[in-house]
Design a protein around this motif. Structure first.
Motif, mmCIF file in Angstrom:
data_model
loop_
_atom_site.group_PDB
_atom_site.id
_atom_site.type_symbol
_atom_site.label_atom_id
_atom_site.label_comp_id
_atom_site.label_asym_id
_atom_site.label_seq_id
_atom_site.Cartn_x
_atom_site.Cartn_y
_atom_site.Cartn_z
ATOM 1 N N THR A 1 -5.470 3.378 2.454
ATOM 2 C CA THR A 1 -4.980 2.318 1.572
ATOM 3 C C THR A 1 -6.131 1.435 1.132
ATOM 4 O O THR A 1 -6.926 0.977 1.961
ATOM 5 N N VAL B 1 -7.090 -2.191 -0.708
ATOM 6 C CA VAL B 1 -6.538 -3.514 -0.969
ATOM 7 C C VAL B 1 -7.416 -4.186 -2.008
ATOM 8 O O VAL B 1 -8.629 -4.303 -1.822
ATOM 9 N N LYS C 1 -8.117 -11.303 -0.008
ATOM 10 C CA LYS C 1 -8.397 -9.965 0.524
ATOM 11 C C LYS C 1 -9.103 -10.022 1.880
ATOM 12 O O LYS C 1 -8.712 -9.340 2.819
ATOM 13 N N VAL D 1 -10.836 -2.833 1.783
ATOM 14 C CA VAL D 1 -10.872 -3.867 0.764
ATOM 15 C C VAL D 1 -11.984 -3.514 -0.218
ATOM 16 O O VAL D 1 -13.111 -3.210 0.187
ATOM 17 N N VAL E 1 -2.840 -1.474 -2.725
ATOM 18 C CA VAL E 1 -2.023 -2.685 -2.623
ATOM 19 C C VAL E 1 -2.775 -3.813 -3.320
ATOM 20 O O VAL E 1 -3.980 -3.997 -3.090
ATOM 21 N N VAL F 1 1.472 -10.564 -2.064
ATOM 22 C CA VAL F 1 1.499 -9.165 -2.517
ATOM 23 C C VAL F 1 1.972 -9.140 -3.968
ATOM 24 O O VAL F 1 3.007 -9.710 -4.300
ATOM 25 N N GLU G 1 1.934 -2.482 -5.845
ATOM 26 C CA GLU G 1 1.128 -1.392 -5.308
ATOM 27 C C GLU G 1 1.172 -0.213 -6.256
ATOM 28 O O GLU G 1 2.007 -0.142 -7.172
#
Length: 248
Positions: free
Chosen positions: A35, A37, A45, A196, A210, A217, A220
């Motif tokens: 994932t 970010v 972040k 990140v 995301v 949030v 996504e």
């Protein structure tokens, strides 16, 4: 792919005085997933990464990492959990210049009082393409090679999750692609990676992106492409500009 959640954040809020860095963030990260970010500058972040990895405690809400509720742990227990269950890779390689590649890789085990498995270390160095550089010092390596050492060091304790903070920010495009490919390969082997980044190309190596904005949030994207991520970030910047002042 492994099943279950590696990390879960529930209604996580982090305040620094009057500034709210995270504002009720709820997210889960599956085992064996990659994932990314992303968010505009000041979107929260880094604060998210620190809370998710147990480097900082949220003001409210809960964080579970590999099934453990971090809020219930003492500082000593938290330190042990990070040492045993979490790997970190940063933009700065943070290698000790007087130690060889091999010595840098096994350093976390030595600090924990654990014996290094020589076969495991040899396999890791092979995995990151540095078998022939194990006796070299960091100053004798390129930036990309140094980051490979940092990844091997992060993996040596068999962590449940690897957190990466702008891991390719100091690298050229070709070398960055090699490092991201290495992370993606580790995910296929069962590792969970949470990265990140500000770079849409880097994010395109992930299974999922995301987005954060103003500590919340903001959506996504699954199976992202660099173009789709860049477009979303452009809209996200405009969306964040309309949010109330006070985010971080």
């Amino acid at each position: 792919m492994a099943t279950g959640e590696a990390v879960r954040l529930e209604s996580v809020r982090k305040d620094y005085g009057r500034v709210t860095a995270l504002d009720g963030v709820s997210l889960s990260f599956p085992r064996g997933g990659f994932t990314a970010v992303m968010g505009p500058s000041g979107s929260g972040k880094s604060t998210f990464l620190h809370c998710a990895a147990g480097l900082d405690r949220p003001t409210s809400g809960s964080v579970r990492l590999d099934g453990q509720e971090l809020g219930n742990l003492s500082e000593t227990q938290l330190t042990k959990l990070r040492r045993d269950k979490v790997g970190f890779v940063f933009q700065a390689f943070n290698l000790l210049p007087a130690l060889t590649v091999e010595q840098n890789v096994v350093l976390p085990l030595r600090l924990a009082g654990r014996r290094a498995d020589r076969r495991r270390v040899a396999d890791l160095l092979g995995h990151v393409g540095l078998s022939d550089r194990r006796k070299h010092l960091p100053g004798q390596l390129s930036g990309g090679q140094q980051q490979r050492v940092a990844i091997a060091r992060a993996l040596v304790s068999r962590p449940a999750v690897l957190f990466a903070d702008e891991p390719t920010g100091a690298l050229d495009t070709r070398t960055a692609g090699e490092i991201l490919g290495l992370l993606a390969e580790s995910v296929r082997d069962g590792l969970t990676v949470v990265m990140v980044t500000h770079d849409p190309v880097a994010a395109s190596y992930a299974d999922r992106v995301v987005f954060l904005a103003d500590g919340r949030v903001a959506g996504e994207l699954l199976q992202p492409t660099a173009t789709a991520v860049a477009e979303r970030m452009t809209h996200l910047g405009a969306w964040a500009d309309r949010m109330p002042v006070g985010g971080f």
